[in-house]
Design a protein around this motif. Structure first.
Motif, PDB file in Angstrom:
ATOM      1  N   THR A  50      -2.794  10.212  -2.582  1.00 14.14           N
ATOM      2  CA  THR A  50      -1.865   9.417  -1.778  1.00 14.14           C
ATOM      3  C   THR A  50      -1.986   7.944  -2.136  1.00 14.14           C
ATOM      4  N   ASN A  51      -0.954   7.198  -1.807  1.00 14.71           N
ATOM      5  CA  ASN A  51      -1.031   5.738  -1.931  1.00 14.71           C
ATOM      6  C   ASN A  51      -0.955   5.068  -0.554  1.00 14.71           C
ATOM      7  N   ASP A  52      -1.038   5.879   0.492  1.00 17.40           N
ATOM      8  CA  ASP A  52      -1.038   5.369   1.859  1.00 17.40           C
ATOM      9  C   ASP A  52      -2.464   4.963   2.232  1.00 17.40           C
ATOM     10  N   PRO A  53      -2.709   3.688   2.545  1.00 18.36           N
ATOM     11  CA  PRO A  53      -4.076   3.229   2.810  1.00 18.36           C
ATOM     12  C   PRO A  53      -4.797   4.011   3.910  1.00 18.36           C
ATOM     13  N   HIS A  54      -4.082   4.383   4.955  1.00 17.97           N
ATOM     14  CA  HIS A  54      -4.714   5.115   6.062  1.00 17.97           C
ATOM     15  C   HIS A  54      -5.136   6.510   5.615  1.00 17.97           C
TER      16      HIS A  54
END
Length: 157
Positions: A50-54
Protein backbone atom coordinates in the motif's frame (compact mmCIF):
# COMPACT_ATOMS: atom_id res chain seq x y z
CA UNK A 1 17.41 13.20 -3.07
CA UNK A 2 20.89 11.68 -3.62
CA UNK A 3 22.00 9.62 -0.65
CA UNK A 4 20.42 7.40 1.95
CA UNK A 5 16.83 7.45 3.01
CA UNK A 6 15.74 6.94 6.60
CA UNK A 7 17.31 4.01 8.40
CA UNK A 8 14.29 2.21 9.85
CA UNK A 9 12.36 0.07 7.34
CA UNK A 10 9.05 1.61 8.44
CA UNK A 11 10.39 5.15 8.05
CA UNK A 12 11.82 4.22 4.65
CA UNK A 13 8.49 2.72 3.58
CA UNK A 14 6.63 5.88 4.59
CA UNK A 15 9.20 8.02 2.78
CA UNK A 16 8.98 5.95 -0.44
CA UNK A 17 5.18 6.08 -0.38
CA UNK A 18 5.21 9.84 0.22
CA UNK A 19 7.99 10.69 -2.24
CA UNK A 20 7.09 8.38 -5.14
CA UNK A 21 3.60 7.07 -4.35
CA UNK A 22 4.98 3.52 -4.31
CA UNK A 23 3.08 0.57 -2.86
CA UNK A 24 5.35 -0.84 -0.16
CA UNK A 25 5.49 -3.80 2.22
CA UNK A 26 7.91 -5.21 4.83
CA UNK A 27 10.67 -7.65 3.84
CA UNK A 28 13.12 -9.58 5.97
CA UNK A 29 16.41 -10.54 4.32
CA UNK A 30 18.02 -13.68 5.72
CA UNK A 31 21.69 -14.29 4.75
CA UNK A 32 22.47 -17.48 2.85
CA UNK A 33 25.84 -19.26 2.71
CA UNK A 34 26.53 -18.14 -0.87
CA UNK A 35 26.49 -14.47 0.15
CA UNK A 36 23.01 -13.88 -1.26
CA UNK A 37 19.86 -13.34 0.81
CA UNK A 38 16.59 -15.17 1.08
CA UNK A 39 13.68 -12.73 0.90
CA UNK A 40 10.95 -13.34 3.48
CA UNK A 41 7.86 -11.33 2.66
CA UNK A 42 6.17 -10.17 5.86
CA UNK A 43 2.98 -9.21 4.00
CA UNK A 44 1.17 -10.49 0.93
CA UNK A 45 2.78 -8.02 -1.41
CA UNK A 46 0.34 -8.66 -4.23
CA UNK A 47 -2.61 -7.60 -2.10
CA UNK A 48 -1.32 -5.89 1.06
CA UNK A 49 1.29 -3.53 -0.40
CA UNK A 50 0.00 0.00 0.00
CA UNK A 51 0.95 3.64 -0.28
CA UNK A 52 -1.51 4.71 2.43
CA UNK A 53 0.54 5.83 5.47
CA UNK A 54 -2.00 4.50 7.99
CA UNK A 55 -2.13 1.07 6.33
CA UNK A 56 1.68 1.00 5.99
CA UNK A 57 2.03 1.50 9.75
CA UNK A 58 -0.31 -1.46 10.39
CA UNK A 59 1.91 -3.92 8.49
CA UNK A 60 4.39 -6.21 10.32
CA UNK A 61 7.54 -4.08 10.53
CA UNK A 62 8.89 -5.67 13.74
CA UNK A 63 11.09 -8.21 11.91
CA UNK A 64 11.61 -6.20 8.71
CA UNK A 65 15.10 -5.41 7.54
CA UNK A 66 14.09 -3.79 4.24
CA UNK A 67 11.21 -2.49 2.17
CA UNK A 68 9.65 -4.21 -0.81
CA UNK A 69 7.99 -2.29 -3.63
CA UNK A 70 5.19 -3.85 -5.67
CA UNK A 71 5.88 -2.79 -9.27
CA UNK A 72 2.49 -2.81 -10.99
CA UNK A 73 0.43 -0.73 -8.55
CA UNK A 74 3.42 1.60 -8.11
CA UNK A 75 3.51 2.29 -11.85
CA UNK A 76 7.18 1.32 -12.17
CA UNK A 77 9.28 -1.39 -13.76
CA UNK A 78 12.89 -2.04 -12.83
CA UNK A 79 16.00 -3.01 -14.75
CA UNK A 80 17.84 -5.00 -12.06
CA UNK A 81 21.61 -5.14 -12.52
CA UNK A 82 23.04 -8.18 -10.70
CA UNK A 83 26.74 -7.50 -11.31
CA UNK A 84 28.51 -4.13 -11.57
CA UNK A 85 28.34 -2.50 -15.01
CA UNK A 86 26.21 -5.32 -16.54
CA UNK A 87 23.78 -2.70 -17.89
CA UNK A 88 26.50 -0.78 -19.75
CA UNK A 89 25.72 -2.75 -22.95
CA UNK A 90 22.10 -1.50 -22.87
CA UNK A 91 22.81 2.23 -23.10
CA UNK A 92 19.93 2.99 -20.71
CA UNK A 93 18.48 6.51 -20.55
CA UNK A 94 18.91 8.59 -17.39
CA UNK A 95 16.49 7.72 -14.61
CA UNK A 96 16.29 7.19 -10.86
CA UNK A 97 18.95 4.65 -9.80
CA UNK A 98 19.15 2.88 -6.45
CA UNK A 99 22.05 0.89 -5.07
CA UNK A 100 21.74 -2.85 -4.31
CA UNK A 101 24.22 -5.20 -2.61
CA UNK A 102 25.26 -6.65 -6.00
CA UNK A 103 24.48 -3.90 -8.49
CA UNK A 104 21.84 -1.25 -9.17
CA UNK A 105 18.10 -0.82 -9.74
CA UNK A 106 17.19 1.43 -12.67
CA UNK A 107 13.61 2.57 -12.04
CA UNK A 108 11.36 3.40 -15.03
CA UNK A 109 7.69 4.20 -15.67
CA UNK A 110 5.47 1.34 -16.82
CA UNK A 111 4.76 1.18 -20.54
CA UNK A 112 1.42 0.41 -22.23
CA UNK A 113 2.30 -3.27 -22.86
CA UNK A 114 2.60 -6.08 -20.30
CA UNK A 115 6.21 -6.58 -19.21
CA UNK A 116 6.76 -9.53 -16.86
CA UNK A 117 9.77 -10.78 -14.84
CA UNK A 118 12.86 -11.88 -16.75
CA UNK A 119 16.13 -13.43 -15.67
CA UNK A 120 19.35 -12.54 -17.52
CA UNK A 121 17.32 -10.77 -20.18
CA UNK A 122 17.81 -8.30 -21.86
CA UNK A 123 21.49 -8.95 -21.06
CA UNK A 124 23.63 -11.29 -18.97
CA UNK A 125 23.18 -10.53 -15.24
CA UNK A 126 20.33 -8.09 -15.96
CA UNK A 127 16.80 -8.97 -14.88
CA UNK A 128 13.53 -7.11 -15.30
CA UNK A 129 10.94 -6.62 -12.57
CA UNK A 130 7.66 -5.81 -14.29
CA UNK A 131 3.94 -6.40 -13.79
CA UNK A 132 3.29 -8.95 -11.08
CA UNK A 133 6.80 -8.37 -9.71
CA UNK A 134 8.50 -6.56 -6.90
CA UNK A 135 11.90 -5.26 -5.92
CA UNK A 136 13.65 -4.63 -2.62
CA UNK A 137 14.63 -1.06 -1.90
CA UNK A 138 17.87 -0.98 0.05
CA UNK A 139 17.46 2.69 0.91
CA UNK A 140 20.19 4.41 -1.07
CA UNK A 141 19.68 6.58 -4.16
CA UNK A 142 22.89 6.79 -6.20
CA UNK A 143 21.45 8.88 -9.03
CA UNK A 144 18.52 11.17 -8.38
CA UNK A 145 16.57 11.91 -11.53
CA UNK A 146 12.99 11.94 -12.75
CA UNK A 147 11.67 8.43 -13.36
CA UNK A 148 12.00 8.08 -17.14
CA UNK A 149 9.71 6.21 -19.55
CA UNK A 150 10.42 2.48 -20.05
CA UNK A 151 13.45 2.25 -22.39
CA UNK A 152 12.31 -0.72 -24.51
CA UNK A 153 9.71 -0.68 -27.32
CA UNK A 154 8.25 -4.15 -26.70
CA UNK A 155 8.11 -6.77 -23.96
CA UNK A 156 11.37 -8.59 -23.23
CA UNK A 157 11.45 -12.32 -22.54
Amino acid sequence: MDGAFSTSPLDLALELADTYGWFVFPVKLVPKENGKHKKVYLAKWGSEATNDPHRIELLNWHEATNVGVSCEPSGVWVVDEDTPRATDVLNLPETLIMDTPRGRHFIYQQAAFNQRYTQSEPAKDVDIRGNGGMFVCYGHVIHDADIAPWPFDAPIG
